[in-house]
Design a protein around this motif. Structure first.
Motif, PDB file in Angstrom:
ATOM      1  N   LYS A 247       0.817  -1.213   0.000  1.00 40.77           N
ATOM      2  CA  LYS A 247       0.000   0.000   0.000  1.00 40.77           C
ATOM      3  C   LYS A 247       0.849   1.261   0.000  1.00 40.77           C
ATOM      4  O   LYS A 247       0.535   2.244  -0.680  1.00 40.77           O
ATOM      5  CB  LYS A 247      -0.931  -0.007   1.216  1.00 40.77           C
ATOM      6  N   GLU A 248       1.926   1.249   0.772  1.00 45.40           N
ATOM      7  CA  GLU A 248       2.772   2.442   0.847  1.00 45.40           C
ATOM      8  C   GLU A 248       3.412   2.754  -0.502  1.00 45.40           C
ATOM      9  O   GLU A 248       3.485   3.912  -0.918  1.00 45.40           O
ATOM     10  CB  GLU A 248       3.858   2.247   1.905  1.00 45.40           C
ATOM     11  N   LYS A 251       0.803   4.190  -2.737  1.00 49.49           N
ATOM     12  CA  LYS A 251       0.513   5.574  -2.353  1.00 49.49           C
ATOM     13  C   LYS A 251       1.560   6.517  -2.937  1.00 49.49           C
ATOM     14  O   LYS A 251       1.216   7.568  -3.498  1.00 49.49           O
ATOM     15  CB  LYS A 251       0.475   5.709  -0.835  1.00 49.49           C
ATOM     16  N   SER A 254       0.962   6.857  -6.612  1.00 51.00           N
ATOM     17  CA  SER A 254      -0.218   7.676  -6.916  1.00 51.00           C
ATOM     18  C   SER A 254       0.082   9.156  -6.769  1.00 51.00           C
ATOM     19  O   SER A 254      -0.277   9.968  -7.636  1.00 51.00           O
ATOM     20  CB  SER A 254      -1.373   7.280  -6.002  1.00 51.00           C
ATOM     21  N   VAL A 255       0.756   9.516  -5.678  1.00 52.53           N
ATOM     22  CA  VAL A 255       1.084  10.933  -5.451  1.00 52.53           C
ATOM     23  C   VAL A 255       2.014  11.449  -6.544  1.00 52.53           C
ATOM     24  O   VAL A 255       1.773  12.523  -7.135  1.00 52.53           O
ATOM     25  CB  VAL A 255       1.722  11.115  -4.054  1.00 52.53           C
ATOM     26  N   THR A 315      -2.550  15.579  -3.142  1.00 49.38           N
ATOM     27  CA  THR A 315      -1.671  14.877  -2.208  1.00 49.38           C
ATOM     28  C   THR A 315      -2.377  14.629  -0.877  1.00 49.38           C
ATOM     29  O   THR A 315      -2.313  13.526  -0.320  1.00 49.38           O
ATOM     30  CB  THR A 315      -0.383  15.689  -1.975  1.00 49.38           C
ATOM     31  N   LEU A 318      -5.086  11.897  -1.318  1.00 49.07           N
ATOM     32  CA  LEU A 318      -4.503  10.556  -1.433  1.00 49.07           C
ATOM     33  C   LEU A 318      -3.993  10.058  -0.089  1.00 49.07           C
ATOM     34  O   LEU A 318      -4.180   8.885   0.266  1.00 49.07           O
ATOM     35  CB  LEU A 318      -3.373  10.559  -2.463  1.00 49.07           C
ATOM     36  N   ASN A 319      -3.347  10.944   0.674  1.00 48.75           N
ATOM     37  CA  ASN A 319      -2.882  10.548   2.008  1.00 48.75           C
ATOM     38  C   ASN A 319      -4.061  10.151   2.896  1.00 48.75           C
ATOM     39  O   ASN A 319      -3.975   9.183   3.650  1.00 48.75           O
ATOM     40  CB  ASN A 319      -2.099  11.689   2.660  1.00 48.75           C
ATOM     41  N   PHE A 322      -5.499   6.639   1.685  1.00 46.81           N
ATOM     42  CA  PHE A 322      -4.667   5.500   2.071  1.00 46.81           C
ATOM     43  C   PHE A 322      -4.644   5.303   3.576  1.00 46.81           C
ATOM     44  O   PHE A 322      -4.556   4.170   4.053  1.00 46.81           O
ATOM     45  CB  PHE A 322      -3.254   5.665   1.520  1.00 46.81           C
ATOM     46  N   LYS A 323      -4.733   6.384   4.346  1.00 49.76           N
ATOM     47  CA  LYS A 323      -4.804   6.241   5.801  1.00 49.76           C
ATOM     48  C   LYS A 323      -6.090   5.551   6.218  1.00 49.76           C
ATOM     49  O   LYS A 323      -6.098   4.696   7.099  1.00 49.76           O
ATOM     50  CB  LYS A 323      -4.722   7.616   6.472  1.00 49.76           C
ATOM     51  N   LYS A 325      -7.809   3.441   4.469  1.00 50.63           N
ATOM     52  CA  LYS A 325      -7.704   2.041   4.096  1.00 50.63           C
ATOM     53  C   LYS A 325      -6.877   1.260   5.109  1.00 50.63           C
ATOM     54  O   LYS A 325      -7.192   0.145   5.490  1.00 50.63           O
ATOM     55  CB  LYS A 325      -7.097   1.894   2.691  1.00 50.63           C
ATOM     56  N   GLU A 326      -5.757   1.872   5.549  1.00 48.72           N
ATOM     57  CA  GLU A 326      -4.920   1.222   6.546  1.00 48.72           C
ATOM     58  C   GLU A 326      -5.691   1.044   7.849  1.00 48.72           C
ATOM     59  O   GLU A 326      -5.593   0.007   8.504  1.00 48.72           O
ATOM     60  CB  GLU A 326      -3.660   2.056   6.787  1.00 48.72           C
TER      61      GLU A 326
END
Length: 328
Positions: A247-248, A251, A254-255, A315, A318-319, A322-323, A325-326
């Protein structure tokens, strides 16, 4: 009794002296450590100051300068006074059809990034990370090489390949009996932006391959072996084990892809210059034309500010995505 009392007093005084001596030693040690830290920090700061100065002078200061210029009308001549126009530059941008065409072209670059660059870069990363492939360093170098070539050289090379008459691609199509597939790859307004976006993909597939390789190497071999023992092999291993742990890396990809799509300029400027008829214009080419061709620095600066704001917003989104999702 007096002797016992005096002896106890003496022992207490001696213990107090020892404690005082120890505390003084500890204080002295702390002071010496602080001095060492300060000396080290002084050295660190001394080495960092040139970099901080350069970064501030060439990056931070121009941002504030552009922010100021985005609210004025100015032709770039120092002797000419700047006319404050407020938000008029931004209003003119959103009234300009060329700006929406540029955003549409940015969307093409983003689409190519996720539909072509991401899968190919990930597959190449899996291939060169495999234990069964020999010559990994050679393949890594070959795939990464396009991303370190000068953009001007890359653009000129692909321009020669994609020429309508005499270009290497059309000549090859003719020789293998596919003459009907010949195109004016950079002169046709309908396909020019896709051509440039694919060339950009060729450049950055290797770069993103390195990002995915870094993510794959961080996955423990013991975890993979345990998954294989439990029956997760091949496709199941990728879906249930590898991809969730990547995932990282996704991410970061993507950014970089979205922000890079907003900032793309050099490959377009070399290959098409924004043409034909503005078909391959992006926000940065509009900025360049307004500022350096038409001497409208205020309008160009306002485009630059919009690019910066759009990059920051994407940005942050997206952060956040993804956060979440985590956390889930």
């Amino acid at each position: 009794m007096r002797r016992v009392v005096t002896e106890n007093q003496q022992s207490i005084e001696e213990n107090l002296e020892k404690i005082n001596i120890k505390s003084k030693k500890n204080n002295n040690l702390k002071k010496s450590k602080l001095k060492k830290i300060l000396k080290n920090n002084t050295v660190f700061i001394a080495f960092l100051l040139p970099a901080i100065f350069i970064y501030t002078f060439f990056y931070i200061a121009p941002v504030f300068k552009s922010f100021y210029l985005s609210f004025v009308k100015w032709n770039g001549i120092p002797a000419i006074s700047k006319e404050f126009v407020g938000l008029q530059n931004f209003i003119n941008i959103f009234k300009d059809p060329a700006f929406y065409n540029a955003l549409k072209n940015v969307a093409v670059f983003i689409g190519v990034s996720f539909l072509i660059i991401m899968p190919f870069a990930y597959l190449l990363a899996l291939m060169v990370s495999s234990k069964y492939i020999k010559g990994k360093r050679f393949f890594k170098t070959v795939y990464f090489l396009p991303s370190i070539l000068p953009s001007a050289a890359t653009g000129l090379m692909w321009t020669l390949i994609l020429y309508k008459s005499g270009g290497a691609l059309n000549t090859l199509l003719m020789k293998i009996g596919l003459g009907m597939a010949q195109q004016d790859w950079l002169g046709n307004p309908k396909i020019a932006i896709f051509t440039v976006a694919l060339v950009n993909a060729w450049v950055f597939i290797g770069y993103n391959m390195i990002i995915f390789i870094a993510g794959l190497t961080n996955i423990s071999d013991d975890l993979i072996e345990a998954a294989k023992i439990d029956g997760a092999d091949g496709f199941k291993e990728q879906i249930h084990i590898v991809l969730p742990l990547m995932k990282e890396s996704f991410k970061i990809f993507s950014v970089l892809s979205i922000v890079g799509s907003f900032k793309v300029f050099d490959i377009i400027y070399v290959m098409t210059g924004g043409g034909p008829g503005g078909a391959t214009d992006v926000p940065v080419t509009l900025l360049y034309d307004q500022a350096f061709k038409y001497n409208n620095f205020g309008y160009g600066s306002s485009i630059g500010m919009l690019i910066l704001i759009a990059s920051i917003i994407c940005t942050l989104i997206l952060n956040r995505v993804f956060k979440e999702k985590e956390y889930a």
